[in-house]
Design a protein around this motif. Structure first.
Motif, PDB file in Angstrom:
ATOM      1  N   SER A 131      16.465   5.504  51.468  1.00  0.00           N
ATOM      2  CA  SER A 131      15.856   6.465  50.544  1.00  0.00           C
ATOM      3  C   SER A 131      16.737   7.700  50.397  1.00  0.00           C
ATOM      4  CB  SER A 131      14.441   6.842  50.979  1.00  0.00           C
ATOM      5  OG  SER A 131      14.442   7.344  52.290  1.00  0.00           O
ATOM      6  N   THR A 132      17.413   8.104  51.464  1.00  0.00           N
ATOM      7  CA  THR A 132      18.343   9.234  51.389  1.00  0.00           C
ATOM      8  C   THR A 132      19.520   8.887  50.478  1.00  0.00           C
ATOM      9  OG1 THR A 132      17.728   9.895  53.629  1.00  0.00           O
ATOM     10  CG2 THR A 132      19.788  10.793  52.761  1.00  0.00           C
ATOM     11  N   LEU A 133      20.072   7.675  50.647  1.00  0.00           N
ATOM     12  CA  LEU A 133      21.163   7.227  49.781  1.00  0.00           C
ATOM     13  C   LEU A 133      20.701   7.123  48.331  1.00  0.00           C
ATOM     14  CD1 LEU A 133      22.796   4.473  52.015  1.00  0.00           C
ATOM     15  CD2 LEU A 133      23.743   6.708  51.419  1.00  0.00           C
ATOM     16  N   TYR A 134      19.481   6.651  48.131  1.00  0.00           N
ATOM     17  CA  TYR A 134      18.922   6.533  46.789  1.00  0.00           C
ATOM     18  C   TYR A 134      18.813   7.905  46.124  1.00  0.00           C
ATOM     19  CZ  TYR A 134      15.536   5.594  43.094  1.00  0.00           C
ATOM     20  OH  TYR A 134      14.891   5.524  41.893  1.00  0.00           O
ATOM     21  N   ASP A 135      18.349   8.900  46.865  1.00  0.00           N
ATOM     22  CA  ASP A 135      18.248  10.262  46.330  1.00  0.00           C
ATOM     23  C   ASP A 135      19.626  10.784  45.915  1.00  0.00           C
ATOM     24  OD1 ASP A 135      15.513  10.263  46.712  1.00  0.00           O
ATOM     25  OD2 ASP A 135      15.623  11.291  48.646  1.00  0.00           O
ATOM     26  N   LYS A 136      20.632  10.520  46.740  1.00  0.00           N
ATOM     27  CA  LYS A 136      21.995  10.943  46.404  1.00  0.00           C
ATOM     28  C   LYS A 136      22.499  10.196  45.178  1.00  0.00           C
ATOM     29  CE  LYS A 136      23.283  12.285  51.025  1.00  0.00           C
ATOM     30  NZ  LYS A 136      24.003  13.458  51.292  1.00  0.00           N
ATOM     31  N   ALA A 137      22.186   8.896  45.085  1.00  0.00           N
ATOM     32  CA  ALA A 137      22.609   8.106  43.927  1.00  0.00           C
ATOM     33  C   ALA A 137      21.987   8.640  42.639  1.00  0.00           C
ATOM     34  CB  ALA A 137      22.258   6.636  44.119  1.00  0.00           C
TER      35      ALA A 137
ATOM     36  N   LEU B  38      23.743   1.287  39.409  1.00  0.00           N
ATOM     37  CA  LEU B  38      23.222   0.993  38.069  1.00  0.00           C
ATOM     38  C   LEU B  38      21.747   1.367  37.944  1.00  0.00           C
ATOM     39  CD1 LEU B  38      23.381  -0.244  35.233  1.00  0.00           C
ATOM     40  CD2 LEU B  38      22.990  -2.487  36.296  1.00  0.00           C
ATOM     41  N   ALA B  39      20.935   1.004  38.915  1.00  0.00           N
ATOM     42  CA  ALA B  39      19.491   1.262  38.833  1.00  0.00           C
ATOM     43  C   ALA B  39      19.177   2.762  38.730  1.00  0.00           C
ATOM     44  CB  ALA B  39      18.766   0.627  40.016  1.00  0.00           C
ATOM     45  N   PRO B  40      19.719   3.606  39.594  1.00  0.00           N
ATOM     46  CA  PRO B  40      19.427   5.040  39.451  1.00  0.00           C
ATOM     47  C   PRO B  40      19.961   5.632  38.145  1.00  0.00           C
ATOM     48  CG  PRO B  40      20.367   4.600  41.610  1.00  0.00           C
ATOM     49  CD  PRO B  40      20.452   3.336  40.830  1.00  0.00           C
ATOM     50  N   MET B  41      21.116   5.129  37.681  1.00  0.00           N
ATOM     51  CA  MET B  41      21.652   5.630  36.420  1.00  0.00           C
ATOM     52  C   MET B  41      20.737   5.259  35.261  1.00  0.00           C
ATOM     53  SD  MET B  41      25.767   5.127  36.809  1.00  0.00           S
ATOM     54  CE  MET B  41      26.122   5.754  35.169  1.00  0.00           C
ATOM     55  N   ALA B  42      20.208   4.040  35.282  1.00  0.00           N
ATOM     56  CA  ALA B  42      19.297   3.603  34.219  1.00  0.00           C
ATOM     57  C   ALA B  42      17.985   4.384  34.267  1.00  0.00           C
ATOM     58  CB  ALA B  42      19.036   2.104  34.334  1.00  0.00           C
ATOM     59  N   ILE B  43      17.531   4.741  35.457  1.00  0.00           N
ATOM     60  CA  ILE B  43      16.318   5.550  35.593  1.00  0.00           C
ATOM     61  C   ILE B  43      16.585   6.987  35.137  1.00  0.00           C
ATOM     62  CG2 ILE B  43      14.815   6.657  37.298  1.00  0.00           C
ATOM     63  CD1 ILE B  43      14.734   3.997  38.789  1.00  0.00           C
TER      64      ILE B  43
ATOM     65  N   GLU C 206      10.473   4.380  39.047  1.00  0.00           N
ATOM     66  CA  GLU C 206      11.229   5.256  39.928  1.00  0.00           C
ATOM     67  C   GLU C 206      10.388   5.661  41.132  1.00  0.00           C
ATOM     68  OE1 GLU C 206      12.967   8.468  41.910  1.00  0.00           O
ATOM     69  OE2 GLU C 206      11.114   8.731  40.780  1.00  0.00           O
ATOM     70  N   LYS C 207       9.126   5.969  40.889  1.00  0.00           N
ATOM     71  CA  LYS C 207       8.223   6.369  41.984  1.00  0.00           C
ATOM     72  C   LYS C 207       8.054   5.226  42.984  1.00  0.00           C
ATOM     73  CE  LYS C 207       3.450   7.582  42.903  1.00  0.00           C
ATOM     74  NZ  LYS C 207       2.110   7.374  42.425  1.00  0.00           N
TER      75      LYS C 207
END
Length: 192
Positions: free
Chosen positions: A5-11, A43-48, A166-167
């Motif tokens: 989740s920390t990496l996801y937030d940074k992404a 890709l997923a965080p960029m699309a969100i 995203e949530k």
């Protein structure tokens, strides 16, 4: 442990950087040859973060992933003995290479398609396709179809799901991340 989740937030922060498309392209290329982390994590965080550009990001990811696959193919074709084989032997993946060769002999085109679409390490199959001198055009077609389907699906799901996706993704990111790690370890031992 909340590593993913920390990496996801940074992404998510990186996804809004002005050079994010170039970074995504570079990671897509490298992931198809050597990089161990799937490009979907960017890709997923960029699309969100930018849903109006989700399909553009999927297209970039597909193009550069296939170009990386082509580089992997030629690496296997032209530099197997001096470069690829010593690396495979050093990391103890000779059995994995032999398994990939058996799958190519049995399934051909479909192996590349499945490796492109699924979480199976695509890079192993790009290099193996070159080693086995698999027909180049079917290799490229299978790569475009498999990788394209995967990345456009990811982008579409993120765009479609929007803030709700995203949530939920954020809420379950650590579970998903650790599940992928466990699956990778299990796959390693099965293929070994």
């Amino acid at each position: 442990m909340k590593v993913f989740s920390t990496l996801y937030d940074k992404a998510l922060v990186w996804a809004q950087h002005r050079r994010a498309p170039a970074i995504l392209s570079g990671i897509s290329f490298a992931e198809s040859v050597i990089f161990p982390i799937p490009v979907d994590v960017m890709l997923a965080p960029m699309a969100i973060a930018q849903p109006n550009r989700a399909m553009y990001f999927a297209m970039l990811t597909t193009i550069f992933s296939v170009l990386g696959g082509i580089a992997g193919y030629f690496l296997g074709l032209l530099a197997f003995e001096p470069i690829v084989l010593p690396v495979i032997e050093y990391f103890g993946h000779t059995d994995t290479l032999l398994q990939a060769q058996r799958w190519f002999a049995e399934w051909g085109f479909w192996v590349i398609f499945l490796a492109g679409f699924s979480p199976i390490p695509y890079k192993v199959f790009t290099v193996t396709a070159g080693v086995m001198t698999i027909a180049f055009l079917p290799f490229v077609i299978a790569s475009v179809i498999g990788r394209g389907m995967r990345f456009f699906l990811v982008a579409w799901l993120m765009k479609w799901g929007g803030p709700i996706m995203e949530k939920h993704l954020r809420q379950h990111m650590d579970t998903i991340g650790w599940a992928v790690v466990v699956l990778a370890i299990v796959a390693y031992f099965i293929l070994r």
